[in-house]
Design a protein around this motif. Structure first.
Motif, mmCIF file in Angstrom:
data_model
loop_
_atom_site.group_PDB
_atom_site.id
_atom_site.type_symbol
_atom_site.label_atom_id
_atom_site.label_comp_id
_atom_site.label_asym_id
_atom_site.label_seq_id
_atom_site.Cartn_x
_atom_site.Cartn_y
_atom_site.Cartn_z
ATOM 1 N N PHE A 80 0.858 -1.188 0.000
ATOM 2 C CA PHE A 80 0.000 0.000 0.000
ATOM 3 C C PHE A 80 0.890 1.233 0.000
ATOM 4 O O PHE A 80 2.017 1.178 0.511
ATOM 5 C CB PHE A 80 -0.907 0.008 1.239
ATOM 6 C CG PHE A 80 -1.953 -1.075 1.204
ATOM 7 C CD1 PHE A 80 -1.761 -2.261 1.900
ATOM 8 C CD2 PHE A 80 -3.106 -0.937 0.418
ATOM 9 C CE1 PHE A 80 -2.705 -3.287 1.836
ATOM 10 C CE2 PHE A 80 -4.060 -1.944 0.356
ATOM 11 C CZ PHE A 80 -3.860 -3.134 1.069
ATOM 12 N N PRO A 81 0.373 2.383 -0.491
ATOM 13 C CA PRO A 81 1.202 3.602 -0.479
ATOM 14 C C PRO A 81 1.643 3.935 0.947
ATOM 15 O O PRO A 81 0.917 3.633 1.910
ATOM 16 C CB PRO A 81 0.254 4.667 -1.039
ATOM 17 C CG PRO A 81 -0.732 3.902 -1.877
ATOM 18 C CD PRO A 81 -0.910 2.586 -1.175
ATOM 19 N N GLU A 82 2.776 4.567 1.097
ATOM 20 C CA GLU A 82 3.317 4.904 2.423
ATOM 21 C C GLU A 82 2.281 5.720 3.210
ATOM 22 O O GLU A 82 2.156 5.543 4.433
ATOM 23 C CB GLU A 82 4.621 5.691 2.260
ATOM 24 C CG GLU A 82 5.845 4.833 1.892
ATOM 25 C CD GLU A 82 5.813 4.274 0.473
ATOM 26 O OE1 GLU A 82 5.013 4.739 -0.358
ATOM 27 O OE2 GLU A 82 6.594 3.324 0.218
ATOM 28 N N SER A 83 1.548 6.591 2.506
ATOM 29 C CA SER A 83 0.557 7.438 3.216
ATOM 30 C C SER A 83 -0.514 6.572 3.866
ATOM 31 O O SER A 83 -0.893 6.776 5.023
ATOM 32 C CB SER A 83 -0.096 8.403 2.222
ATOM 33 O OG SER A 83 -0.582 7.669 1.101
ATOM 34 N N SER B 184 -1.228 5.858 8.060
ATOM 35 C CA SER B 184 -2.480 6.057 8.839
ATOM 36 C C SER B 184 -2.929 4.747 9.456
ATOM 37 O O SER B 184 -3.414 4.730 10.586
ATOM 38 C CB SER B 184 -3.600 6.703 8.025
ATOM 39 O OG SER B 184 -3.698 6.113 6.776
ATOM 40 N N GLU B 185 -2.681 3.638 8.773
ATOM 41 C CA GLU B 185 -3.046 2.326 9.358
ATOM 42 C C GLU B 185 -2.215 2.072 10.619
ATOM 43 O O GLU B 185 -2.727 1.671 11.661
ATOM 44 C CB GLU B 185 -2.768 1.228 8.326
ATOM 45 C CG GLU B 185 -3.164 -0.157 8.785
ATOM 46 C CD GLU B 185 -2.576 -1.257 7.871
ATOM 47 O OE1 GLU B 185 -1.373 -1.168 7.512
ATOM 48 O OE2 GLU B 185 -3.313 -2.196 7.540
ATOM 49 N N LEU B 186 -0.919 2.378 10.568
ATOM 50 C CA LEU B 186 -0.051 2.177 11.734
ATOM 51 C C LEU B 186 -0.448 3.137 12.860
ATOM 52 O O LEU B 186 -0.464 2.763 14.034
ATOM 53 C CB LEU B 186 1.409 2.384 11.346
ATOM 54 C CG LEU B 186 2.035 1.276 10.493
ATOM 55 C CD1 LEU B 186 3.371 1.732 9.897
ATOM 56 C CD2 LEU B 186 2.219 -0.020 11.296
ATOM 57 N N SER B 187 -0.821 4.370 12.507
ATOM 58 C CA SER B 187 -1.244 5.334 13.547
ATOM 59 C C SER B 187 -2.454 4.791 14.299
ATOM 60 O O SER B 187 -2.515 4.855 15.534
ATOM 61 C CB SER B 187 -1.608 6.672 12.899
ATOM 62 O OG SER B 187 -0.501 7.197 12.203
ATOM 63 N N PRO C 106 3.840 9.759 6.852
ATOM 64 C CA PRO C 106 4.280 8.927 5.718
ATOM 65 C C PRO C 106 5.803 8.869 5.583
ATOM 66 O O PRO C 106 6.364 7.830 5.219
ATOM 67 C CB PRO C 106 3.644 9.620 4.507
ATOM 68 C CG PRO C 106 2.414 10.284 5.062
ATOM 69 C CD PRO C 106 2.801 10.732 6.446
ATOM 70 N N SER C 107 6.477 9.969 5.971
ATOM 71 C CA SER C 107 7.954 9.952 5.820
ATOM 72 C C SER C 107 8.605 8.979 6.798
ATOM 73 O O SER C 107 9.765 8.616 6.659
ATOM 74 C CB SER C 107 8.506 11.358 6.075
ATOM 75 O OG SER C 107 8.232 11.736 7.421
ATOM 76 N N ARG D 156 17.599 11.842 9.503
ATOM 77 C CA ARG D 156 18.128 13.178 9.727
ATOM 78 C C ARG D 156 17.067 14.234 9.413
ATOM 79 O O ARG D 156 16.920 15.230 10.121
ATOM 80 C CB ARG D 156 19.388 13.419 8.895
ATOM 81 C CG ARG D 156 20.188 14.554 9.525
ATOM 82 C CD ARG D 156 21.579 14.673 9.038
ATOM 83 N NE ARG D 156 22.360 13.450 9.205
ATOM 84 C CZ ARG D 156 23.041 12.879 8.210
ATOM 85 N NH1 ARG D 156 23.001 13.417 7.007
ATOM 86 N NH2 ARG D 156 23.733 11.804 8.410
ATOM 87 N N GLU D 157 16.284 13.985 8.362
ATOM 88 C CA GLU D 157 15.180 14.898 8.034
ATOM 89 C C GLU D 157 14.144 14.896 9.156
ATOM 90 O O GLU D 157 13.679 15.943 9.594
ATOM 91 C CB GLU D 157 14.506 14.472 6.715
ATOM 92 C CG GLU D 157 15.271 14.877 5.474
ATOM 93 C CD GLU D 157 15.674 16.358 5.490
ATOM 94 O OE1 GLU D 157 16.885 16.644 5.413
ATOM 95 O OE2 GLU D 157 14.773 17.217 5.649
ATOM 96 N N ILE D 158 13.820 13.717 9.649
ATOM 97 C CA ILE D 158 12.804 13.601 10.721
ATOM 98 C C ILE D 158 13.310 14.309 11.977
ATOM 99 O O ILE D 158 12.565 14.987 12.676
ATOM 100 C CB ILE D 158 12.487 12.116 11.005
ATOM 101 C CG1 ILE D 158 11.786 11.485 9.803
ATOM 102 C CG2 ILE D 158 11.649 11.952 12.274
ATOM 103 C CD1 ILE D 158 11.638 9.973 9.866
#
Ligand code: G3P
Ligand code: MG
Length: 358
Positions: A64-67, A71-74, A83-84, A272-274
């Protein structure tokens, strides 16, 4: 806490760390949270639910798309996952966009593999289900499976309208992507062999093989069943052994996913971005200036041959933590790929990390 050589406005700051969590066998078994994973993850947020310490999910799963996965994991874990923070086996497939954006490509695997690739920007991608539906009798046992030979008109909204049956049958397939664990191995092996032996035109013979990409190569993984399940690597072995028996040249393919070192390098860049958006202290600001590299990156996994091996191949600053909630169940460390630390659950792993780092 370890004192870092870095300082910001002459205030010594703690060195930074990041965490990569494997999903199957560490955070979830099937859809069920394990190892007190929701409680463990909550410790990485502050009281207002803002992320304090950078972490992401580094899974060989997908479909499934990362997005959508975020939301499923959230919902499953009770924390806000962006998503990142979701890196799946197929996430690197987006790097092929320049090469295949407007080419006819095929995607297979559980979930919605075509939607995954459409979200990356590919314009003419078909799921193997839809692609096979244009060829009568391509799967001689299809009618026993309850598949109906649906035509594109019945396909979900995201099927590219530009693809008509004439285009599909007349057009060469330029690449095949195994995005997630295949659902119907028999049909997928048959149709992939048709595509790969014919140079992308099923029914033809002996064309140049189009490229074939696998999102991972896990021989087995931990799902909801008590013992491990066969993964994408098992499917690849089945396809490769059959292909090599029916064709005049051996199958060529590229496997992505852990334990490839570039997967860990990419995870470090994303962490690093996160980190920049983390609600922690001087560490984030220092990261703004790009001057801070991570002192330690923790890989928490359940599969020594994949998660631990990959972290060790990636080298410093990776530190491997093996849990006993998935593929690995032994008391002692793994003989061939011993982790830096072995714990019972992901909760214990997070406890150890926060004690050591904060
Ligand atoms: O299909 C999922 C399997 O390949 C393993 O997933 O989360 O343990 O890397 P994970
Ligand atoms: Mg796993």
């Amino acid at each position: 806490p370890p004192q870092s050589s870095l300082s910001l406005n002459s205030v010594p700051i703690q060195s930074s760390f990041g965490i990569a969590f494997d999903i199957d066998g560490v955070i979830l078994r099937g859809q069920r949270p394990i190892g007190n994973s929701p409680k463990a993850l909550k410790r990485l947020y502050d009281d207002s639910g803002i992320l304090k310490f950078p972490f992401l999910f580094l899974t060989n799963g997908g479909g499934f798309p990362e997005s959508k996965r975020a939301s499923e994991l959230s919902n499953l874990l009770g924390v806000k996952i962006s998503p990142s923070q979701v890196v799946q086996g197929h996430s690197p497939f987006r790097t092929f966009l320049n090469r295949f954006e407007n080419e006819l490509i095929i995607a297979t695997g559980k979930g919605d593999p075509a939607e995954v690739m459409l979200e990356y920007g590919f314009k003419r991608v078909l799921s193997i289900d839809e692609y096979a539906s244009y060829f009568d009798h391509i799967d001689p046992v299809a009618h026993y499976k309850g598949w109906t030979s649906k035509k594109a008109s019945n396909w979900p909204k995201n099927s590219p309208k530009s693809v008509s049956s004439r285009n599909v049958i007349a057009d060469k397939v330029k690449a095949a992507f195994v995005v997630s664990d295949p659902v119907d191995w028999g049909r997928d092996i048959q149709v992939l062999c048709d595509i790969l032996t014919s140079g992308g035109l099923p029914g033809e013979k002996y064309g140049n093989q189009p490229p074939l990409y696998f999102a991972a190569d896990d021989l087995e993984y931990q799902a909801a069943f008590p013992s491990e399940r066969l993964g994408m690597g098992a499917f690849r072995i089945a396809l490769e052994s059959i292909f090599n028996r029916i064709h005049n040249k051996p199958l060529q393919y590229t496997c992505f996913g852990k334990p490839n070192p570039f997967v860990y390098k990419n995870a470090e860049t994303i962490l690093r971005e996160i980190q920049k958006s983390c609600h922690c202290d001087a560490i984030a600001k220092n990261a703004e200036q790009g001057s801070l590299s991570f002192k330690t990156l923790y890989m928490i996994g359940d599969n020594p041959l994949v998660d631990v091996k990959g972290a060790h191949q990636a080298g410093s600053p990776w530190f491997s933590v093996l849990t006993r909630t998935g593929v690995f169940r032994q008391k002692e460390n793994h003989a061939e790929f011993p982790a830096h630390l072995v714990v019972d659950t992901v909760e214990e792993a997070v406890e150890f990390i926060l004690k050591r780092e904060v």
